[in-house]
Design an enzyme around this catalytic site. Sequence first.
Site, PDB file in Angstrom:
ATOM      1  CB  CYS A 144      -5.753   9.648  -5.681  1.00 32.57           C
ATOM      2  SG  CYS A 144      -6.034  11.370  -6.190  1.00 32.57           S
TER       3      CYS A 144
ATOM      4  CE  LYS B  79       3.096   0.061   3.997  1.00 36.25           C
ATOM      5  NZ  LYS B  79       2.417   1.366   4.090  1.00 36.25           N
TER       6      LYS B  79
ATOM      7  CB  ALA C 211      -0.903   0.002   1.240  1.00 31.98           C
TER       8      ALA C 211
ATOM      9  CG  ASP D 271       6.691  -3.199   9.045  1.00 28.90           C
ATOM     10  OD1 ASP D 271       5.828  -3.142   8.139  1.00 28.90           O
ATOM     11  OD2 ASP D 271       6.819  -2.309   9.904  1.00 28.90           O
ATOM     12  CD  GLU D 272       9.102   0.333   6.867  1.00 31.43           C
ATOM     13  OE1 GLU D 272       9.125   0.622   5.656  1.00 31.43           O
ATOM     14  OE2 GLU D 272       8.498   1.013   7.709  1.00 31.43           O
ATOM     15  CB  ALA D 273       8.596  -6.268   2.448  1.00 27.79           C
ATOM     16  CD  GLN D 274       9.270  -0.222   2.094  1.00 28.36           C
ATOM     17  OE1 GLN D 274       8.453  -1.118   2.302  1.00 28.36           O
ATOM     18  NE2 GLN D 274       9.407   0.819   2.896  1.00 28.36           N
TER      19      GLN D 274
ATOM     20  CG  HIS E 255      -5.299  15.176  -5.680  1.00 23.63           C
ATOM     21  ND1 HIS E 255      -6.448  14.429  -5.528  1.00 23.63           N
ATOM     22  CD2 HIS E 255      -5.697  16.453  -5.944  1.00 23.63           C
ATOM     23  CE1 HIS E 255      -7.496  15.214  -5.675  1.00 23.63           C
ATOM     24  NE2 HIS E 255      -7.063  16.446  -5.945  1.00 23.63           N
TER      25      HIS E 255
ATOM     26  CG  ASN F 222      -0.038   7.901   6.554  1.00 21.35           C
ATOM     27  OD1 ASN F 222       0.623   7.624   7.544  1.00 21.35           O
ATOM     28  ND2 ASN F 222       0.137   9.015   5.870  1.00 21.35           N
TER      29      ASN F 222
END
Length: 192
Positions: A181, A15, A9, A86-89, A184, A12
């Site tokens: 989005c 996750k 995602a 977590d923070e898998a990126q 924006h 915010n």
Amino acid sequence: MAKLYFYYASMNAGKSAHLLQADFNYRERGMRTMLWTAALDSRSGGRVKSRIGLESGAHLFTPETDLWAAVMAEHAAAPLACVLVDEAQFLMPQQVWRLARLADEAAIPVLCYGLRTDFRGELFPGSAVLLGIADALVELKAVCHCGRKATMNLRVDEKGRAVSDGAQTEIGGNDRYVALCRRHFSAALAGA
């Protein structure tokens, strides 16, 4: 059959809270888990922390961490029911493949949570491999200020202006990033 999951995602979207809830569900049933988070994010202090106040201790991974060896050593001591990242990126591509191996060969489910794209809309290397090989992809939802689904992470400077250049990774929270989005996000970058 164990699977490799990627929950992704924008910022915010909850996750980390989702990861901690999954961890709690396993532990409540008496099952052992192993949590990991990126050492790169020095704000965490070796903990997975959610914005709503949930947190838990975690092992730290760096680009050099051999996740297969570390998890298998823990699993040999006492069986693990799940590995949560977590923070898998921030995983390196070969680390994602080792996590897949845990699911495939050690039959340990692996749940990865992270951002799909950076502040320019480009895939992180770890996320790219997860999107390519994960058994299950789950998009968690965040909301743009207009009410539409936020899918992008806009980096802002100290005055709240959009930033379009810089290193792919710059650690920060709400002070440095805004979930928007695509419409924006594009408009903000056009004005940068």
